[in-house]
Structure formats: structure tokens, C-alpha cells
Enzyme design. Sequence first.
Site, PDB file in Angstrom:
ATOM      1  N   PRO A  98       0.816  -1.208   0.000  1.00 57.23           N
ATOM      2  CA  PRO A  98       0.000   0.000   0.000  1.00 57.23           C
ATOM      3  C   PRO A  98       0.855   1.266   0.000  1.00 57.23           C
ATOM      4  O   PRO A  98       1.943   1.291   0.571  1.00 57.23           O
ATOM      5  CB  PRO A  98      -0.805  -0.110   1.295  1.00 57.23           C
ATOM      6  CG  PRO A  98      -0.051  -1.064   2.155  1.00 57.23           C
ATOM      7  CD  PRO A  98       0.704  -1.976   1.250  1.00 57.23           C
ATOM      8  N   ASP A  99       0.368   2.262  -0.657  1.00 57.61           N
ATOM      9  CA  ASP A  99       0.997   3.578  -0.625  1.00 57.61           C
ATOM     10  C   ASP A  99       0.543   4.228   0.672  1.00 57.61           C
ATOM     11  O   ASP A  99      -0.628   4.499   0.846  1.00 57.61           O
ATOM     12  CB  ASP A  99       0.516   4.382  -1.840  1.00 57.61           C
ATOM     13  CG  ASP A  99       1.129   5.770  -1.891  1.00 57.61           C
ATOM     14  OD1 ASP A  99       1.829   6.155  -0.930  1.00 57.61           O
ATOM     15  OD2 ASP A  99       0.884   6.473  -2.878  1.00 57.61           O
ATOM     16  N   PHE A 100       1.506   4.464   1.591  1.00 56.94           N
ATOM     17  CA  PHE A 100       1.061   4.932   2.916  1.00 56.94           C
ATOM     18  C   PHE A 100       0.441   6.323   2.882  1.00 56.94           C
ATOM     19  O   PHE A 100      -0.147   6.775   3.831  1.00 56.94           O
ATOM     20  CB  PHE A 100       2.184   4.852   3.957  1.00 56.94           C
ATOM     21  CG  PHE A 100       3.316   5.807   3.716  1.00 56.94           C
ATOM     22  CD1 PHE A 100       3.188   7.146   4.029  1.00 56.94           C
ATOM     23  CD2 PHE A 100       4.520   5.365   3.185  1.00 56.94           C
ATOM     24  CE1 PHE A 100       4.222   8.028   3.813  1.00 56.94           C
ATOM     25  CE2 PHE A 100       5.564   6.235   2.963  1.00 56.94           C
ATOM     26  CZ  PHE A 100       5.414   7.567   3.269  1.00 56.94           C
ATOM     27  N   ARG A 101       0.587   6.975   1.735  1.00 58.07           N
ATOM     28  CA  ARG A 101      -0.064   8.281   1.626  1.00 58.07           C
ATOM     29  C   ARG A 101      -1.554   8.155   1.317  1.00 58.07           C
ATOM     30  O   ARG A 101      -2.300   9.121   1.402  1.00 58.07           O
ATOM     31  CB  ARG A 101       0.618   9.143   0.565  1.00 58.07           C
ATOM     32  CG  ARG A 101       1.906   9.700   1.076  1.00 58.07           C
ATOM     33  CD  ARG A 101       2.798  10.252  -0.016  1.00 58.07           C
ATOM     34  NE  ARG A 101       4.190  10.052   0.341  1.00 58.07           N
ATOM     35  CZ  ARG A 101       4.847  10.782   1.230  1.00 58.07           C
ATOM     36  NH1 ARG A 101       4.258  11.785   1.839  1.00 58.07           N
ATOM     37  NH2 ARG A 101       6.102  10.522   1.525  1.00 58.07           N
TER      38      ARG A 101
ATOM     39  N   ASN B 215      11.283   3.728  -4.149  1.00 56.65           N
ATOM     40  CA  ASN B 215      10.828   2.561  -3.399  1.00 56.65           C
ATOM     41  C   ASN B 215      11.993   1.803  -2.774  1.00 56.65           C
ATOM     42  O   ASN B 215      13.072   1.722  -3.356  1.00 56.65           O
ATOM     43  CB  ASN B 215      10.033   1.627  -4.318  1.00 56.65           C
ATOM     44  CG  ASN B 215       8.821   2.325  -4.904  1.00 56.65           C
ATOM     45  OD1 ASN B 215       8.328   3.287  -4.326  1.00 56.65           O
ATOM     46  ND2 ASN B 215       8.344   1.847  -6.033  1.00 56.65           N
TER      47      ASN B 215
ATOM     48  N   ASP C  44      11.541  -1.408  -1.751  1.00 58.97           N
ATOM     49  CA  ASP C  44      11.071  -2.797  -1.708  1.00 58.97           C
ATOM     50  C   ASP C  44      11.873  -3.773  -2.570  1.00 58.97           C
ATOM     51  O   ASP C  44      11.583  -4.963  -2.576  1.00 58.97           O
ATOM     52  CB  ASP C  44       9.588  -2.850  -2.109  1.00 58.97           C
ATOM     53  CG  ASP C  44       9.309  -2.164  -3.451  1.00 58.97           C
ATOM     54  OD1 ASP C  44      10.163  -2.265  -4.360  1.00 58.97           O
ATOM     55  OD2 ASP C  44       8.238  -1.538  -3.588  1.00 58.97           O
TER      56      ASP C  44
ATOM     57  N   HIS D 224      15.955   6.217  -1.913  1.00 56.20           N
ATOM     58  CA  HIS D 224      15.496   6.154  -0.519  1.00 56.20           C
ATOM     59  C   HIS D 224      16.060   4.932   0.204  1.00 56.20           C
ATOM     60  O   HIS D 224      15.560   4.538   1.250  1.00 56.20           O
ATOM     61  CB  HIS D 224      13.962   6.150  -0.445  1.00 56.20           C
ATOM     62  CG  HIS D 224      13.351   7.479  -0.758  1.00 56.20           C
ATOM     63  ND1 HIS D 224      11.995   7.711  -0.723  1.00 56.20           N
ATOM     64  CD2 HIS D 224      13.903   8.669  -1.121  1.00 56.20           C
ATOM     65  CE1 HIS D 224      11.737   8.973  -1.050  1.00 56.20           C
ATOM     66  NE2 HIS D 224      12.888   9.571  -1.306  1.00 56.20           N
TER      67      HIS D 224
END
Length: 248
Positions: free
Chosen positions: A35-38, A105, A107, A122
Site C-alpha cells: 500500500p501507498d502509505f499516503r 521505493n 522494496d 530512498h
Amino acid sequence: MNQLTGVERLAALLRESGRTVALTGAGISVPSGIPDFRSPGTGLWEKVDPMEVAHIDVFLNDPARFWSYYRPRFGMLSDKVPNPAHRALARLEEQGMLDAVVTQNIDTLHRKAGSRKVVEVHGTIDTGSCWTCGRTYPRDDIESLFDPEGIARCACGGHVKPDVVLFGEMLPETAMLEAHALCERADLLLCVGTSLEVYPVAGLPSVTRSAGGAVAIVTKGPTPYDADAEVRLDGDVVEELEALLRLL
Ligand code: ZN
């Protein structure tokens, strides 16, 4: 003459471009179940504010609280697999149509999909490093480092921090310089699944444009560059990139 569709114009831009760089964000990993935490109301992110807990000050001052949030997240991310949008970018690189992926990302899904040139501005969940002595641990070894309080400890006794950029931290200088250089040289910057709102990454499309390159955007929702983009696709990232591949 028929009007070209957006994805047809993007295919034409890609064919004409000598150097293309992709810039990706959370939106490309949403189809992989991350999920996109935004976006509100999404699982793990619902109960805590990540901007408050995944913060360098929490890691430094209350590592048990930091890890109580981050440890399950680490485990959840490790199980995820790339989706067709990640694979489409790997395919473009394989075909010589994409020079690099710059991603926000952590991930590792671009590399899992087969992309070779990936700049992770990041950081990544692949490793963690000791805050005290700098020793680096692979992700699979970090689980064995937790003490009874739930804090990951190095053999030296120091605290091990995941090699991701936490809130309140600077972005890694080497990766940002590399991303900047790639965007400056790009004839086309293909932005995928990013709202282009978080600086300094949000400044990269301007770098490409100032150097005479074009910007294309494939993402849901508005971005600050919509008016300047040569192509703006608003659909699902998987559908858009698969349609693009079919045209090339
Ligand atoms: Zn250490």
C-alpha cells in the site's frame, strides 16, 4: 490523419529517445500489494502515522518502538513479488530502450523483476547497518539480531538501522548525484507511479526539462508537472505499461 492516443504518443517518444530514464514511486508497487502509505485506510499503515514512527529520532531515542513498527513491515515487504509494471521496465531495459530506473521505493522489486541499472534514492530493505561501527548485515540475518526488548543489535552492541532513508534523514548523496546526472542526460524521463511531490526527487523532472529533455507521466492523480508533460497517462500503471510494450 487519426489522432494518436496517449500511449501511442508515449511509444513514439520512447522510440525517438536516445536515453530514457524511468523515475518510479509507490504507485508502481501498489499492484504488488504494497500500500501507498499516503493513501488512507491501508492495512499496516492505518493504525500508526509512519511519518512519526519511521523517523530517525524514534530510531535513536526509542529503538524498541521504532522496531515494533518496522519489524513486521520488513517481513511483509520481503514476501512481495514484482508485478507486470516492474517487469515492463525490466523488459524495456533488456531491449535497449531504457537506460536506468531511479526509484523512491525501498522494496527491491525492480531488481527482483530483472532491472539491472537501479538507483534506490530512498535506500533498500536489503541490508541494515550498525549505527555505531558501520557493520552491514544482509536482510536475512537481521531477524537473528533482535534482543529480548525487540531491538536489533550488532555484535558490537550498537543499534542496527535498516538501510532505508527514514523521515528526518538526508537522502544518500551518492545515489542522488547519480539520479541527478541520469536525469540531466535523459532525452525522456518516464515517471511511473509517483505523485512527484516529495523533494528532492520531485525536482528531477525539472532537471530533465532544463537540459532540453521531455517528461512523460504515468500515474493516477495529479502531479505538479502535468501541464509540462509531453504525455500524461492517468490509468492503471500495469495496463498502461503493458499497452506501451505491445506498441514497441
Ligand atoms: Zn556494530
